[in-house]
Design a protein around this motif. Structure first.
Motif, PDB file in Angstrom:
ATOM      1  N   LEU A 372      -1.930  -1.007   9.063  1.00 10.34           N
ATOM      2  CA  LEU A 372      -2.556  -1.861   8.054  1.00 10.34           C
ATOM      3  C   LEU A 372      -4.071  -1.738   8.079  1.00 10.34           C
ATOM      4  N   ALA A 373      -4.646  -1.544   9.287  1.00  8.68           N
ATOM      5  CA  ALA A 373      -6.099  -1.365   9.378  1.00  8.68           C
ATOM      6  C   ALA A 373      -6.530  -0.086   8.671  1.00  8.68           C
ATOM      7  N   ASP A 374      -5.747   0.978   8.828  1.00  6.31           N
ATOM      8  CA  ASP A 374      -6.049   2.224   8.106  1.00  6.31           C
ATOM      9  C   ASP A 374      -5.898   2.024   6.607  1.00  6.31           C
ATOM     10  N   LEU A 375      -4.870   1.283   6.212  1.00  3.49           N
ATOM     11  CA  LEU A 375      -4.671   1.034   4.786  1.00  3.49           C
ATOM     12  C   LEU A 375      -5.833   0.252   4.203  1.00  3.49           C
ATOM     13  N   ALA A 376      -6.403  -0.670   4.980  1.00  2.00           N
ATOM     14  CA  ALA A 376      -7.550  -1.446   4.510  1.00  2.00           C
ATOM     15  C   ALA A 376      -8.780  -0.572   4.282  1.00  2.00           C
ATOM     16  N   LYS A 377      -8.779   0.607   4.884  1.00  2.00           N
ATOM     17  CA  LYS A 377      -9.854   1.571   4.626  1.00  2.00           C
ATOM     18  C   LYS A 377      -9.480   2.527   3.497  1.00  2.00           C
ATOM     19  N   LEU A 378      -8.408   2.187   2.778  1.00  2.85           N
ATOM     20  CA  LEU A 378      -7.935   2.942   1.609  1.00  2.85           C
ATOM     21  C   LEU A 378      -7.312   4.279   1.987  1.00  2.85           C
ATOM     22  N   THR A 379      -6.955   4.440   3.249  1.00  7.07           N
ATOM     23  CA  THR A 379      -6.208   5.627   3.647  1.00  7.07           C
ATOM     24  C   THR A 379      -4.826   5.580   2.997  1.00  7.07           C
ATOM     25  N   VAL A 403     -16.834  -1.902  -2.527  1.00  8.03           N
ATOM     26  CA  VAL A 403     -15.390  -2.000  -2.364  1.00  8.03           C
ATOM     27  C   VAL A 403     -14.977  -3.448  -2.614  1.00  8.03           C
ATOM     28  N   ASP A 404     -14.091  -3.645  -3.569  1.00  5.40           N
ATOM     29  CA  ASP A 404     -13.592  -4.976  -3.887  1.00  5.40           C
ATOM     30  C   ASP A 404     -12.660  -5.436  -2.772  1.00  5.40           C
ATOM     31  N   ALA A 405     -13.148  -6.361  -1.949  1.00  2.00           N
ATOM     32  CA  ALA A 405     -12.365  -6.818  -0.800  1.00  2.00           C
ATOM     33  C   ALA A 405     -11.069  -7.480  -1.240  1.00  2.00           C
ATOM     34  N   GLU A 406     -11.062  -8.111  -2.433  1.00  2.00           N
ATOM     35  CA  GLU A 406      -9.834  -8.751  -2.889  1.00  2.00           C
ATOM     36  C   GLU A 406      -8.787  -7.719  -3.301  1.00  2.00           C
ATOM     37  N   TRP A 407      -9.227  -6.612  -3.902  1.00  4.29           N
ATOM     38  CA  TRP A 407      -8.298  -5.528  -4.224  1.00  4.29           C
ATOM     39  C   TRP A 407      -7.663  -4.997  -2.940  1.00  4.29           C
ATOM     40  N   VAL A 408      -8.497  -4.823  -1.917  1.00  2.64           N
ATOM     41  CA  VAL A 408      -7.979  -4.326  -0.633  1.00  2.64           C
ATOM     42  C   VAL A 408      -7.030  -5.344  -0.022  1.00  2.64           C
ATOM     43  N   ARG A 409      -7.374  -6.649  -0.145  1.00  2.00           N
ATOM     44  CA  ARG A 409      -6.489  -7.674   0.411  1.00  2.00           C
ATOM     45  C   ARG A 409      -5.129  -7.645  -0.280  1.00  2.00           C
ATOM     46  N   CYS A 410      -5.127  -7.455  -1.603  1.00  2.34           N
ATOM     47  CA  CYS A 410      -3.863  -7.368  -2.327  1.00  2.34           C
ATOM     48  C   CYS A 410      -3.078  -6.130  -1.893  1.00  2.34           C
ATOM     49  N   LEU A 411      -3.774  -5.026  -1.671  1.00  9.14           N
ATOM     50  CA  LEU A 411      -3.123  -3.804  -1.199  1.00  9.14           C
ATOM     51  C   LEU A 411      -2.444  -4.043   0.145  1.00  9.14           C
ATOM     52  N   VAL A 412      -3.181  -4.668   1.077  1.00 12.09           N
ATOM     53  CA  VAL A 412      -2.628  -4.918   2.413  1.00 12.09           C
ATOM     54  C   VAL A 412      -1.511  -5.954   2.335  1.00 12.09           C
ATOM     55  N   ASP A 413      -1.678  -6.977   1.506  1.00 12.91           N
ATOM     56  CA  ASP A 413      -0.638  -7.992   1.396  1.00 12.91           C
ATOM     57  C   ASP A 413       0.634  -7.401   0.809  1.00 12.91           C
ATOM     58  N   GLY A 414       0.501  -6.440  -0.107  1.00 12.11           N
ATOM     59  CA  GLY A 414       1.686  -5.778  -0.624  1.00 12.11           C
ATOM     60  C   GLY A 414       2.459  -5.076   0.473  1.00 12.11           C
ATOM     61  N   ALA A 415       1.734  -4.398   1.361  1.00  5.13           N
ATOM     62  CA  ALA A 415       2.399  -3.757   2.495  1.00  5.13           C
ATOM     63  C   ALA A 415       2.980  -4.797   3.448  1.00  5.13           C
ATOM     64  N   TYR A 416       2.271  -5.917   3.610  1.00  2.29           N
ATOM     65  CA  TYR A 416       2.693  -6.983   4.523  1.00  2.29           C
ATOM     66  C   TYR A 416       3.881  -7.770   3.970  1.00  2.29           C
ATOM     67  N   SER A 417       4.194  -7.551   2.689  1.00  2.00           N
ATOM     68  CA  SER A 417       5.249  -8.328   2.044  1.00  2.00           C
ATOM     69  C   SER A 417       6.645  -7.841   2.402  1.00  2.00           C
ATOM     70  N   ILE A 418       6.756  -6.807   3.205  1.00  2.00           N
ATOM     71  CA  ILE A 418       8.081  -6.328   3.622  1.00  2.00           C
ATOM     72  C   ILE A 418       8.824  -7.486   4.291  1.00  2.00           C
ATOM     73  N   GLY A 419      10.027  -7.788   3.810  1.00  2.00           N
ATOM     74  CA  GLY A 419      10.785  -8.914   4.345  1.00  2.00           C
ATOM     75  C   GLY A 419      10.504 -10.227   3.651  1.00  2.00           C
ATOM     76  N   ARG A 420       9.605 -10.244   2.691  1.00  2.00           N
ATOM     77  CA  ARG A 420       9.270 -11.460   1.941  1.00  2.00           C
ATOM     78  C   ARG A 420      10.162 -11.521   0.704  1.00  2.00           C
ATOM     79  N   ILE A 421      11.198 -12.345   0.765  1.00  2.00           N
ATOM     80  CA  ILE A 421      12.180 -12.408  -0.315  1.00  2.00           C
ATOM     81  C   ILE A 421      12.189 -13.797  -0.952  1.00  2.00           C
ATOM     82  N   THR A 422      12.362 -14.816  -0.141  1.00  2.00           N
ATOM     83  CA  THR A 422      12.435 -16.181  -0.650  1.00  2.00           C
ATOM     84  C   THR A 422      11.063 -16.825  -0.682  1.00  2.00           C
TER      85      THR A 422
END
Length: 580
Positions: A372-379, A403-422
Motif C-alpha cells: 500500500l505504501a508503494d501504491l501511495a507513491k503511484l507505483t 499530487v492530489d492527496a485525496e486522489w491517492v487516498r481514494c486509490l489506497v482505500d480502493g485497494a484496502y476495500s478488499i473484504g469490505r462487503i456489508t
C-alpha cells in the motif's frame, strides 16, 4: 562523487602479466643437506574480455544523442592498473588499451572468434576455445586513426577520490557531426613497434580484440544537454488543457480535468470529467474540492454530479476502482489483507469457544503495508490514469504538478476495500486509519528526448528555503517520459549530468585548428594553449596540445597525463528551473 578528485599519471601493477617461478632453498644445519622447493604461478589480468563490472562509465553515454562534436570519447575502468598491465609493443611507451572511434560507414561489425585463432600466446587459464569479441579494421583506416607514439602516454590516467580508484582511457578522435558513431576499447598488445602499427599485408584488415563498445550520435550545438533542457522551459505551462472560452468548461479545465468517455453501470454512455493524481496546483475549492471522502463500498459512492453542467466528475471514483482492481490482481496481497481483516473483525471474546487459539489481528501484515505504501507513491498506476490526455504533456516539455492527496487516498482505500462487503465492514474500515500515509507531494513530468538521450540524468529538488527534498518516486514511464516526485513542496528543480559524466573537450581555434582554455590551481582562467592542427580524420594531436599547454602554463617538465587531463576536464552541465 566528491568535489575533490586526484588525477595520477599512471599506476603500474606490482607484478607484470606473465609466468613466474618461485624457488625456496633451505639448508638444515645438522647434516648440511639443502632442500629446494619450486612453485610456478601466472599473473594474468584481464586480456581478452572484460566483465560487465569492469566498465564503470563511458562518455558520450551509450545510446545518447547530443552535441559531442568537441568531445573526446573516454571509458572509465574499475581496475586502476589495467591500462598498464601489458605492453603495446616493442619500443612503445603507453597503455595497451586504446579508444578508437568509428563513424558512419567506417563502423566495423563486431563478431566472436575463438582465442586460438588470434595468434596469441595464451596465458594461465586461457583456452583456445574461449570466445573473444573482435573487429576487423582496414589497415589504411586503422593507420589514420591510431594516435602517434608521442600521444600514447597522455591517453590514460588514474582518477581517485570517489572511494575507489579507476583508470580512464581517452580517445583522440572528435566525433563527426550528424553521423552515428561507435567507440571501441581495443587491445593493441604487441601490435605496435616503436609507436607505429606492425607492418602487414595492405589488402588485409587488422583484427583487434574489442573489450567494450558503445554507440552515440552527434548533433549540432542546438542539441547540447544545456540547450535541450533549457528548451523545455520554452514550452512551459500548467498541467492542463487550453481554455476554450466557455466559462463552464474552463472551470474544470483550469484544474487539469479532461473530458473522457464514461460508460455508466446501467449500460448507458456519456462524457464525464476526469483528472488523475496530478494537478496544476494545490487542490483547494472549485468543482474538485478536496473535502474528505466517505469510506465507500463501491466506486459509485465517489461519483460527483454537477447539475448545472449535467456532467459527472469520476476522478475519485476511478482512483478507488483502480486501487481495488490492482489489489485483486495481486493474489498474495488480496489474500493476506482479507485474512487479516477476518481476524480483526472477530468479536471480542470469540476465541473462548474456538478449538484453537487464534491470535489477535494486530497491525496489517508488513507485506500489505509495504504494498500500500508503494501504491501511495503511484507505483503500478497505468500511464493513462496518470496522463489521460497527451495534450497535457506536449513533446519537449516539462510540467510541474501537485499530487492530489485525496486522489491517492481514494486509490489506497480502493485497494484496502478488499473484504469490505456489508455496511458493517465499511464502518470497521472507517474506524481505523489507512495503513499508508498520503503526505504532501509535488514533482515534475518531463517529456523529452533528453530522457532517452541521457539515461543517467540526475534530478535534485529543493524547497523555498533551499533545503533538499527527498525523492519519493522516480520512474521512466515511457522511453521519453520521466516522472519524479518529492516529499514536500518543490520550489526549485535542478537537472544535471552525472558526476562521472565529466568529459574531455577541446575548443575550435579557427582554420582547422583547435585549442583549450587553461586554468590555474584555484580554477582561475589562464588563457588558452597554443593552437594545434586538427587531423584529416578529426584526430587530435594530444602530445602537441599538451606541449602547448605546458608552455603557456610555464611547466618546463613533468606535464604528464594527469596534468593534461586536468586541463581537458569539463564537468556535467546543470540547468535550474524555478517552479511557478
Amino acid at each position: 562523487m566528491p568535489d575533490d578528485i586526484v588525477l595520477i599519471d599512471s599506476r603500474t601493477p606490482a607484478l607484470a602479466s606473465g609466468g613466474y617461478r618461485v624457488t625456496v632453498d633451505q639448508t638444515i644445519s645438522l647434516d648440511g643437506s639443502p632442500t629446494s622447493i619450486t612453485r610456478t604461478f601466472t599473473v594474468a589480468g584481464e586480456r581478452l574480455a572484460l566483465p560487465p563490472s569492469g566498465v564503470r562509465a563511458v562518455y558520450p553515454p551509450d545510446g545518447a544523442t547530443g552535441d559531442y562534436a568537441q568531445t573526446l570519447p573516454h571509458v572509465v575502468l574499475a581496475e586502476p592498473t589495467l591500462p598498464w598491465q601489458r605492453e603495446p609493443g616493442a619500443g612503445t611507451t603507453g597503455p595497451w588499451l586504446l579508444v578508437l572511434l568509428f563513424a558512419g560507414d567506417e563502423r566495423p561489425e563486431p563478431h566472436v572468434v575463438q582465442a586460438g585463432t588470434l595468434g596469441l600466446t595464451l596465458e594461465g587459464a586461457e583456452k583456445d576455445t574461449d570466445p573473444v569479441t573482435v573487429i576487423d579494421v582496414p589497415r589504411s583506416l586503422l593507420t589514420s586513426l591510431l594516435p602517434a607514439a608521442a600521444d600514447l602516454p597522455y591517453l590514460a590516467h588514474v582518477r581517485s577520490g570517489d572511494g575507489s580508484d579507476a583508470a580512464v582511457v581517452i580517445g583522440t578522435r572528435l566525433p563527426p557531426a550528424g553521423q552515428p558513431c561507435v567507440a571501441h576499447l581495443v587491445s593493441v598488445e604487441g601490435r605496435l613497434r616503436n609507436g607505429t602499427l606492425v607492418p602487414g599485408p595492405a589488402d588485409q584488415p587488422v583484427r583487434l580484440v574489442s573489450l567494450a563498445s558503445w554507440r552515440f550520435t552527434v548533433l549540432d550545438a542546438d542539441h547540447s544537454f544545456a540547450a535541450r533542457v533549457r528548451d523545455l522551459a520554452a514550452g512551459g505551462g500548467p498541467f492542463r488543457l487550453p481554455a476554450t472560452g466557455r466559462p463552464a468548461a474552463d472551470a474544470f479545465l483550469s484544474r487539469g480535468l479532461v473530458p473522457v468517455r464514461h460508460r455508466l453501470r446501467g449500460g448507458g454512455a456519456t462524457v464525464s470529467w476526469y483528472r488523475g493524481p496530478f494537478a496544476c496546483g494545490p487542490v483547494d475549492g472549485g468543482p474538485l474540492a478536496a473535502d474528505p471522502r466517505p469510506v465507500v463500498r463501491s466506486a459509485d459512492g465517489l461519483l460527483r454530479y454537477f447539475k448545472a453542467e449535467g456532467m459527472f466528475d469520476i476522478s475519485y471514483a476511478a482512483a478507488w476502482q483502480l486501487g481495488r482492481l490492482l489489489a485483486l490482481r495481486d493474489d498474495g496481497v488480496a489474500t493476506a489483507m482479507h485474512t487479516w481483516k477476518r481476524r480483526r473483525d472477530r468479536p471480542a471474546g470469540a476465541g473462548v469457544n474456538y478449538p484453537l487459539d487464534v491470535p489477535a489481528a494486530g497491525s496489517p501484515p508488513p507485506a500489505v503495508v509495504g504494498w500500500l505504501a508503494d501504491l501511495a507513491k503511484l507505483t503500478r498506476v497505468p500511464f493513462t490514469y496518470l496522463i489521460p490526455d497527451e495534450r497535457l504533456l506536449p513533446p519537449e516539455s516539462i510540467r510541474f504538478v501537485d499530487v492530489d492527496a485525496e486522489w491517492v487516498r481514494c486509490l489506497v482505500d480502493g485497494a484496502y476495500s478488499i473484504g469490505r462487503i456489508t455496511r458493517a465492514d465499511a464502518e470497521r474500515d472507517a474506524a481505523s486509519e489507512l495503513p499508508a500515509e498520503t503526505p504532501r507531494r509535488t514533482g515534475a513530468l518531463i517529456r523529452s528526448s533528453v530522457v532517452s538521450g541521457y539515461p543517467g540524468l540526475l534530478i535534485d529538488g529543493y524547497d523555498a528555503h533551499g533545503a533538499a527534498l527527498t525523492v519519493a518516486r522516480r520512474e521512466t514511464l515511457s522511453p521519453n517520459v520521466l516522472l519524479v516526485l518529492f516529499e514536500g513542496v518543490l520550489a526549485r528543480l535542478d537537472l544535471h549530468q552525472r558526476p562521472e559524466d565529466q568529459h574531455f573537450a577541446v575548443q575550435p581555434a579557427g582554420q582547422g585548428t583547435l585549442t583549450r582554455s587553461l586554468r590555474g590551481q584555484n580554477g582561475e582562467a589562464l588563457g588558452t594553449g597554443d593552437p594545434v592542427p586538427l587531423g584529416a580524420m578529426g584526430t587530435v594531436p594530444v602530445a602537441r596540445l599538451a606541449a602547448g599547454m605546458a608552455r603557456v602554463l610555464n611547466v618546463p617538465s613533468g606535464f604528464g597525463a594527469a596534468a593534461f587531463a586536468r586541463q581537458m576536464l569539463e564537468t556535467g552541465e546543470r540547468v535550474t528551473f524555478l517552479t511557478p
